[in-house]
Design a protein around this motif. Structure first.
Motif, PDB file in Angstrom:
ATOM      1  N   PRO A 253       0.789  -1.231   0.000  1.00 35.84           N
ATOM      2  CA  PRO A 253       0.000   0.000   0.000  1.00 35.84           C
ATOM      3  C   PRO A 253       0.823   1.285   0.000  1.00 35.84           C
ATOM      4  N   ALA A 254       2.087   1.230   0.425  1.00 41.79           N
ATOM      5  CA  ALA A 254       2.895   2.449   0.490  1.00 41.79           C
ATOM      6  C   ALA A 254       3.561   2.786  -0.845  1.00 41.79           C
ATOM      7  N   ILE A 255       3.555   1.860  -1.781  1.00 46.20           N
ATOM      8  CA  ILE A 255       4.232   2.073  -3.061  1.00 46.20           C
ATOM      9  C   ILE A 255       3.223   2.584  -4.077  1.00 46.20           C
ATOM     10  N   ALA A 256       3.426   3.831  -4.529  1.00 50.13           N
ATOM     11  CA  ALA A 256       2.472   4.454  -5.446  1.00 50.13           C
ATOM     12  C   ALA A 256       2.614   3.934  -6.873  1.00 50.13           C
ATOM     13  N   GLU A 257       3.821   3.556  -7.264  1.00 45.65           N
ATOM     14  CA  GLU A 257       4.059   3.139  -8.644  1.00 45.65           C
ATOM     15  C   GLU A 257       5.332   2.307  -8.689  1.00 45.65           C
ATOM     16  N   THR A 258       5.397   1.397  -9.630  1.00 42.58           N
ATOM     17  CA  THR A 258       6.601   0.591  -9.809  1.00 42.58           C
ATOM     18  C   THR A 258       7.077   0.723 -11.252  1.00 42.58           C
ATOM     19  N   ILE A 259       8.332   1.109 -11.406  1.00 43.52           N
ATOM     20  CA  ILE A 259       8.946   1.298 -12.724  1.00 43.52           C
ATOM     21  C   ILE A 259       9.980   0.201 -12.929  1.00 43.52           C
ATOM     22  N   VAL A 260       9.985  -0.393 -14.101  1.00 38.48           N
ATOM     23  CA  VAL A 260      10.937  -1.448 -14.427  1.00 38.48           C
ATOM     24  C   VAL A 260      11.863  -0.944 -15.529  1.00 38.48           C
ATOM     25  N   VAL A 261      13.160  -1.032 -15.287  1.00 34.69           N
ATOM     26  CA  VAL A 261      14.152  -0.559 -16.252  1.00 34.69           C
ATOM     27  C   VAL A 261      14.868  -1.762 -16.846  1.00 34.69           C
ATOM     28  N   VAL A 262      14.769  -1.908 -18.166  1.00 37.74           N
ATOM     29  CA  VAL A 262      15.359  -3.053 -18.852  1.00 37.74           C
ATOM     30  C   VAL A 262      16.312  -2.568 -19.938  1.00 37.74           C
ATOM     31  N   ALA A 263      17.065  -3.494 -20.475  1.00 41.51           N
ATOM     32  CA  ALA A 263      17.958  -3.164 -21.585  1.00 41.51           C
ATOM     33  C   ALA A 263      17.160  -3.034 -22.873  1.00 41.51           C
ATOM     34  N   ASP A 264      17.676  -2.260 -23.788  1.00 39.94           N
ATOM     35  CA  ASP A 264      17.011  -2.118 -25.079  1.00 39.94           C
ATOM     36  C   ASP A 264      16.934  -3.494 -25.747  1.00 39.94           C
ATOM     37  N   GLY A 265      15.759  -3.829 -26.230  1.00 43.02           N
ATOM     38  CA  GLY A 265      15.540  -5.145 -26.821  1.00 43.02           C
ATOM     39  C   GLY A 265      14.861  -6.117 -25.885  1.00 43.02           C
TER      40      GLY A 265
END
Length: 382
Positions: free
Chosen positions: A48-60
């Motif tokens: 509940p405390a996390i407003a958003e989750t972003i995932v960073v991946v390599a190109d491709g």
């Protein structure tokens, strides 16, 4: 008035995972039938405390990430971990705090997130650690001096920061120099980094053997269910039992091929996931199933289990009839069922019995079958 916290999680998953081997980067490799990255993503997404989750991946890798996570926010990172975090920071919007996590640590608990979030109320940086318990010594060929371990810790992720503190640390970091983690970057800036209790479950998955250890941490729920079916014997029908066509003067009558054995097995498998019975999925009133091969019913039930990341451990089938004799066909039935369910032969039991000429089976009017199936469904990590 103090600004309310808005916390965003950034999962760094841009590595190639070459040390782990495999056909895909390790963050997308399966653990208990589920992509590794999905475990930590779900931990953040359900907190509940996390407003958003972003995932960073390599190109491709965007396609792999979408397949693993659905409609998650996916960004392309840079050639280094530091640059990938920088790209993630650029997308956090009005977040006040961020949690930076490595995808290679899949089994993140809400308890660890709770500790970090609580600490961020009074500190600008916090990381989970575990104390070193092994004896440490210098040396490569011969044993050297013992290293005191009283104040040594194993550093884990996620690492939590005030956004402005982390951005400032990234802005002044020397070009060409790489940091082992974001905590060291913030610490060099002069920000105190608080330590919170880490978790043994946050072990990093790096090498091929680590996947076996990770699999062992996933808790499985064992389920068993029974199926039962009956069909009438009639002249002029083919006799299909256990997926095998058996020569006989009569065959079973039903809307499909009336394979009473596969029908009982199908109901048993459906029962393990509380998915109704064979009539729920293949109504006898629907003309498309007239004369249908019952193998597709059994495989449909198996797929429903697989969709839940379940595993079929064992199936046991008992066929009840006076004739034909099942013994000569038992091996063929076992092989066919094993093939349909992708099981080894020793995980399929086919038996037969009579009812001592009692009842409709004893009078040769029909054949009955009873089946029991045992499966495992993965739950939360242990």
């Amino acid at each position: 008035m103090a600004q309310a916290q808005r916390i965003v999680a950034i999962i760094v998953a841009a590595g190639t995972g070459v040390r782990a081997g495999g056909s895909v980067p390790k963050q997308f490799a399966p653990i208990a039938g589920r992509p590794m990255i999905a475990y930590s993503y779900d931990a953040f997404a359900t907190h509940p405390a996390i407003a958003e989750t972003i995932v960073v991946v390599a190109d491709g890798q965007q396609g792999l990430a979408t397949t693993a996570l659905g409609d998650a926010m996916i960004l392309v990172g840079g050639p280094t971990r530091r640059e990938s975090v920088t790209n993630g920071l650029a997308a956090v919007g009005d977040a006040t705090h961020v949690l930076i996590h490595d995808a290679a640590r899949p089994f993140l608990s809400h308890a660890v997130i709770d500790s970090l979030v609580a600490t961020l109320k009074t500190r600008d940086a916090a990381i989970p650690v575990l104390p070193v318990t092994d004896t440490l010594a210098r040396g490569s060929v011969l044993l050297g001096d013992i290293v005191p371990r009283a104040d040594l810790n194993r550093v884990q992720t996620p690492q939590a920061f005030a956004v402005e503190a982390l951005r400032a640390a990234h802005a002044v970091w020397p070009a060409g120099e790489e940091a082992t983690d974001d905590a060291q970057m913030v610490r060099r800036l002069g920000v105190g980094v608080a330590l919170v209790q880490g978790s043994a479950m946050l072990e990093k998955v790096t090498h091929p053997e680590d996947f076996a250890a990770a699999e062992a941490r996933v808790a499985y729920e064992t389920r068993t269910a029974m199926g039962f079916d009956v069909h009438r014997l009639e002249t002029g029908e083919e006799l299909w039992l256990g997926g095998v066509l058996i020569p006989h003067d009569k065959g079973l009558s039903g809307h499909s091929d009336a394979d009473v054995a596969l029908h009982a097995l199908t109901d048993a498998l459906l029962g393990t996931i509380a998915a109704g019975d064979i009539g729920t999925h293949f109504p006898p009133s629907d003309p498309q199933w007239k004369g249908a091969d019952s193998a597709q019913f059994l495989q449909h039930a198996a797929k429903l289990i697989a969709d839940k990341r379940g595993r079929i451990d064992f199936v046991d089938l008992t066929i009840m009839c006076e004739a034909p004799k099942i013994g000569p066909h038992r091996a063929a039935m076992t092989a066919r069922i094993a093939d349909l369910l992708e099981l080894t032969l020793d995980r399929v039991s086919v038996k037969a019995t009579t009812t001592e000429r009692l009842g409709f089976t004893g009078r040769g009017e029909g054949i009955a079958a009873q089946a029991v199936a045992t499966i495992r469904l993965p739950g939360s990590p242990l």
